[in-house]
Write a protein that holds these residues in place. Structure first.
Motif, PDB file in Angstrom:
ATOM      1  N   ILE A 105       0.845  -1.208   0.000  1.00  0.00           N
ATOM      2  CA  ILE A 105       0.000   0.000   0.000  1.00  0.00           C
ATOM      3  C   ILE A 105       0.875   1.251   0.000  1.00  0.00           C
ATOM      4  CG2 ILE A 105      -1.650   1.344   1.373  1.00  0.00           C
ATOM      5  CD1 ILE A 105      -2.667  -1.452   2.389  1.00  0.00           C
ATOM      6  N   ALA A 106       1.870   1.253   0.880  1.00  0.00           N
ATOM      7  CA  ALA A 106       2.764   2.421   0.969  1.00  0.00           C
ATOM      8  C   ALA A 106       3.470   2.657  -0.362  1.00  0.00           C
ATOM      9  CB  ALA A 106       3.783   2.211   2.086  1.00  0.00           C
ATOM     10  N   ARG A 107       3.800   1.586  -1.062  1.00  0.00           N
ATOM     11  CA  ARG A 107       4.498   1.680  -2.342  1.00  0.00           C
ATOM     12  C   ARG A 107       3.598   2.252  -3.436  1.00  0.00           C
ATOM     13  NH1 ARG A 107       5.761   3.188  -6.135  1.00  0.00           N
ATOM     14  NH2 ARG A 107       6.749   2.250  -7.950  1.00  0.00           N
ATOM     15  N   ARG A 108       2.408   1.676  -3.574  1.00  0.00           N
ATOM     16  CA  ARG A 108       1.574   2.101  -4.711  1.00  0.00           C
ATOM     17  C   ARG A 108       0.985   3.490  -4.494  1.00  0.00           C
ATOM     18  NH1 ARG A 108      -3.746   1.864  -3.573  1.00  0.00           N
ATOM     19  NH2 ARG A 108      -4.503   0.295  -2.097  1.00  0.00           N
ATOM     20  N   ALA A 109       0.995   3.962  -3.252  1.00  0.00           N
ATOM     21  CA  ALA A 109       0.442   5.285  -2.965  1.00  0.00           C
ATOM     22  C   ALA A 109       1.369   6.410  -3.423  1.00  0.00           C
ATOM     23  CB  ALA A 109       0.180   5.418  -1.467  1.00  0.00           C
ATOM     24  N   LEU A 110       2.634   6.071  -3.718  1.00  0.00           N
ATOM     25  CA  LEU A 110       3.624   7.127  -3.980  1.00  0.00           C
ATOM     26  C   LEU A 110       3.611   7.603  -5.425  1.00  0.00           C
ATOM     27  CD1 LEU A 110       6.854   5.976  -2.140  1.00  0.00           C
ATOM     28  CD2 LEU A 110       5.388   7.931  -1.570  1.00  0.00           C
ATOM     29  N   ARG A 111       3.755   8.901  -5.577  1.00  0.00           N
ATOM     30  CA  ARG A 111       4.007   9.475  -6.901  1.00  0.00           C
ATOM     31  C   ARG A 111       5.438   9.123  -7.314  1.00  0.00           C
ATOM     32  NH1 ARG A 111       7.896  13.278  -6.053  1.00  0.00           N
ATOM     33  NH2 ARG A 111       7.752  14.632  -4.229  1.00  0.00           N
ATOM     34  N   PRO A 112       5.757   9.237  -8.638  1.00  0.00           N
ATOM     35  CA  PRO A 112       7.153   9.081  -9.039  1.00  0.00           C
ATOM     36  C   PRO A 112       8.045  10.044  -8.247  1.00  0.00           C
ATOM     37  CG  PRO A 112       5.737   9.094 -10.962  1.00  0.00           C
ATOM     38  CD  PRO A 112       4.861   9.434  -9.785  1.00  0.00           C
ATOM     39  N   ARG A 113       9.226   9.584  -7.898  1.00  0.00           N
ATOM     40  CA  ARG A 113      10.183  10.328  -7.062  1.00  0.00           C
ATOM     41  C   ARG A 113       9.684  10.579  -5.644  1.00  0.00           C
ATOM     42  NH1 ARG A 113      13.293  14.417 -11.276  1.00  0.00           N
ATOM     43  NH2 ARG A 113      14.350  12.714 -12.358  1.00  0.00           N
ATOM     44  N   GLY A 114       8.711   9.791  -5.235  1.00  0.00           N
ATOM     45  CA  GLY A 114       8.257   9.883  -3.851  1.00  0.00           C
ATOM     46  C   GLY A 114       9.208   9.164  -2.913  1.00  0.00           C
ATOM     47  N   THR A 115       8.963   9.302  -1.617  1.00  0.00           N
ATOM     48  CA  THR A 115       9.827   8.725  -0.586  1.00  0.00           C
ATOM     49  C   THR A 115       9.046   7.743   0.277  1.00  0.00           C
ATOM     50  OG1 THR A 115      11.134  10.744  -0.509  1.00  0.00           O
ATOM     51  CG2 THR A 115      11.325   9.262   1.376  1.00  0.00           C
ATOM     52  N   LEU A 116       9.560   6.536   0.362  1.00  0.00           N
ATOM     53  CA  LEU A 116       8.933   5.497   1.183  1.00  0.00           C
ATOM     54  C   LEU A 116       9.777   5.297   2.443  1.00  0.00           C
ATOM     55  CD1 LEU A 116       7.777   2.047  -0.299  1.00  0.00           C
ATOM     56  CD2 LEU A 116       7.871   2.631   2.106  1.00  0.00           C
ATOM     57  N   VAL A 117       9.201   5.584   3.585  1.00  0.00           N
ATOM     58  CA  VAL A 117       9.913   5.431   4.857  1.00  0.00           C
ATOM     59  C   VAL A 117       9.483   4.122   5.507  1.00  0.00           C
ATOM     60  CG1 VAL A 117      10.377   6.434   7.123  1.00  0.00           C
ATOM     61  CG2 VAL A 117       9.943   7.944   5.162  1.00  0.00           C
ATOM     62  N   LEU A 118      10.458   3.284   5.808  1.00  0.00           N
ATOM     63  CA  LEU A 118      10.178   2.020   6.495  1.00  0.00           C
ATOM     64  C   LEU A 118      10.452   2.200   7.980  1.00  0.00           C
ATOM     65  CD1 LEU A 118      11.818  -0.553   4.056  1.00  0.00           C
ATOM     66  CD2 LEU A 118       9.419   0.119   4.238  1.00  0.00           C
ATOM     67  N   LYS A 119       9.385   2.155   8.762  1.00  0.00           N
ATOM     68  CA  LYS A 119       9.518   2.413  10.198  1.00  0.00           C
ATOM     69  C   LYS A 119       9.416   1.111  10.980  1.00  0.00           C
ATOM     70  CE  LYS A 119      10.640   5.168  13.001  1.00  0.00           C
ATOM     71  NZ  LYS A 119      11.746   6.091  13.035  1.00  0.00           N
ATOM     72  N   SER A 120       8.817   0.105  10.378  1.00  0.00           N
ATOM     73  CA  SER A 120       8.661  -1.188  11.055  1.00  0.00           C
ATOM     74  C   SER A 120       9.757  -2.142  10.621  1.00  0.00           C
ATOM     75  CB  SER A 120       7.328  -1.840  10.665  1.00  0.00           C
ATOM     76  OG  SER A 120       6.284  -1.304  11.404  1.00  0.00           O
ATOM     77  N   THR A 121      10.115  -3.022  11.508  1.00  0.00           N
ATOM     78  CA  THR A 121      10.962  -4.133  11.078  1.00  0.00           C
ATOM     79  C   THR A 121      10.049  -5.246  10.559  1.00  0.00           C
ATOM     80  OG1 THR A 121      10.961  -4.930  13.339  1.00  0.00           O
ATOM     81  CG2 THR A 121      12.856  -3.627  12.651  1.00  0.00           C
ATOM     82  N   TYR A 122      10.620  -6.146   9.779  1.00  0.00           N
ATOM     83  CA  TYR A 122       9.852  -7.238   9.175  1.00  0.00           C
ATOM     84  C   TYR A 122      10.362  -8.567   9.688  1.00  0.00           C
ATOM     85  CZ  TYR A 122       8.042  -3.800   5.968  1.00  0.00           C
ATOM     86  OH  TYR A 122       7.417  -2.703   5.456  1.00  0.00           O
ATOM     87  N   ALA A 123       9.421  -9.431   9.973  1.00  0.00           N
ATOM     88  CA  ALA A 123       9.799 -10.794  10.310  1.00  0.00           C
ATOM     89  C   ALA A 123      10.125 -11.506   9.013  1.00  0.00           C
ATOM     90  CB  ALA A 123       8.641 -11.483  11.018  1.00  0.00           C
ATOM     91  N   GLY A 124      11.376 -11.886   8.824  1.00  0.00           N
ATOM     92  CA  GLY A 124      11.747 -12.575   7.594  1.00  0.00           C
ATOM     93  C   GLY A 124      11.964 -11.602   6.452  1.00  0.00           C
ATOM     94  N   GLN A 125      11.890 -12.125   5.234  1.00  0.00           N
ATOM     95  CA  GLN A 125      12.215 -11.345   4.046  1.00  0.00           C
ATOM     96  C   GLN A 125      10.978 -10.631   3.515  1.00  0.00           C
ATOM     97  OE1 GLN A 125      15.501 -11.665   2.565  1.00  0.00           O
ATOM     98  NE2 GLN A 125      15.982 -12.692   4.493  1.00  0.00           N
ATOM     99  N   LEU A 126      11.248  -9.522   2.841  1.00  0.00           N
ATOM    100  CA  LEU A 126      10.184  -8.788   2.178  1.00  0.00           C
ATOM    101  C   LEU A 126      10.429  -8.887   0.673  1.00  0.00           C
ATOM    102  CD1 LEU A 126       7.825  -6.731   2.396  1.00  0.00           C
ATOM    103  CD2 LEU A 126       9.571  -4.947   2.433  1.00  0.00           C
ATOM    104  N   THR A 127       9.405  -9.266  -0.081  1.00  0.00           N
ATOM    105  CA  THR A 127       9.540  -9.363  -1.534  1.00  0.00           C
ATOM    106  C   THR A 127       8.802  -8.199  -2.179  1.00  0.00           C
ATOM    107  OG1 THR A 127       9.540 -11.741  -1.326  1.00  0.00           O
ATOM    108  CG2 THR A 127       9.160 -10.880  -3.515  1.00  0.00           C
TER     109      THR A 127
END
Ligand SMILES: [Zn+2]
Ligand SMILES: [Zn+2]
Length: 321
Positions: free
Chosen positions: A227-249
């Protein structure tokens, strides 16, 4: 002393933990209140290896330390650093190569009657900030770190994904900037906390594509990232504040094509957090869902891992409030 001890993914209440003996430069702090955080739950599930006393969000009273702090209520930054390595010398102590981290990496934490931390880590709690409220200093500071990393002005359209403990604090700290803010989550009753403060909220499927300058991922799950990814305009900034259990694809090519900036974010400025709590610009009271004495720490953890429950506090003060 009493302490919640983690070993082999098992949490146990110990009565025989030794009271810490602070080395030179550290203070002995009697813990009064501590908060259970998602990181504690993740440590318990074994996402990171750790053996020792859990807990890193706390308020305590200095029992042994410099005169000006004796008997004072304090909160503490969680990274104990060497001061010598290249990151310390270049003003990035939270990345110290030799750091220990309270209740997370090689340093006994706050779910105990006492803890020891470097004196330089301690910040006095202003008299007008209640102890319950001050327990949120560490997570509020972590939320404020976003504004150290990304310029957030009133013109910016900012999306926060997640209505849990972290999302709630991130949203409130971003709201102070006056940015054009939307917070989405899955729980109407949690979003209502924010709506009551005049923050625009919605359910996750309400997010428009390519509509935001900045999005902040506070769920720690891949769906939230999407959701955070698709909400961004081109050249937008995605801030990851949570850690993830395991890998993120994720679709790396789309980040390239849209020239997205990805920023990891943790820890943050304590003085600014205390200011916000003192001024009431961030309201943490609605986030407190339960309180247990340390002796019922195992029940407190059970409660904290229950769906829908926000902050659970441990009360070491020994008095009913
Ligand atoms: Zn935490
Ligand atoms: Zn260092």
């Amino acid at each position: 002393m009493q302490a919640l001890w983690l070993e082999n993914n098992q949490l146990q209440l110990r009565d025989d933990a030794p009271i810490p003996n602070p080395p030179p430069g550290e203070a002995l702090v009697r813990v009064v209140r501590a908060g259970i955080c998602n990181t504690d739950l993740e440590l318990l599930r074994g996402y990171y290896p750790y053996t020792g006393i859990l807990g890193h969000e706390f308020v305590g009273v200095v029992e042994q330390g410099p005169e000006h702090l004796q008997g004072q209520r304090v909160v503490g930054e969680i990274n104990a650093v060497c001061g010598q390595c290249r990151f310390c010398r270049s003003g990035q102590p939270t990345h110290c190569e030799n750091r220990t981290v309270l209740g997370i990496v090689n340093r006994n934490g706050a779910f105990a009657d006492y803890l020891s931390l470097p004196i330089e880590n301690l910040h006095q709690v202003p008299d007008n900030v209640a102890t319950d409220v001050a327990t949120f200093t560490e997570p509020v500071a972590a939320a404020l770190e976003i504004q150290q990393q990304v310029t957030v002005s009133p013109a910016e359209r900012v999306l926060v994904v997640g209505d849990g403990k972290l999302g709630q604090l991130v949203a409130q700290t971003l709201a102070v900037t006056g940015c054009n803010l939307l917070v989405v989550g899955r729980h109407q009753e949690k979003l209502a906390n924010l709506a009551a403060r005049g923050i625009q909220t919605g359910l996750e499927d309400a997010v428009a594509d390519r509509a935001f300058d900045v999005s902040v991922e506070c769920t720690g799950n891949p769906a939230g990232f999407a959701i955070a990814r698709r909400a961004l305009r081109p050249r937008g900034t995605l801030v990851l504040k949570s850690t993830y259990a395991g890998q993120l694809t994720f679709d790396a090519s789309s980040l390239v094509v849209d020239e997205i900036t990805l920023i990891g974010s943790r820890c943050g400025p304590f003085p600014a957090a205390l200011d916000l709590l003192a001024s009431g610009q961030v309201d943490v009271e609605p986030l407190i869902h339960a309180r247990y004495p340390l002796s019922e720490g195992l029940a407190a953890f059970e409660r904290a891992s229950t769906k829908g429950v926000l902050k659970v506090l441990l009360d070491m003060s020994g008095k009913e409030e």
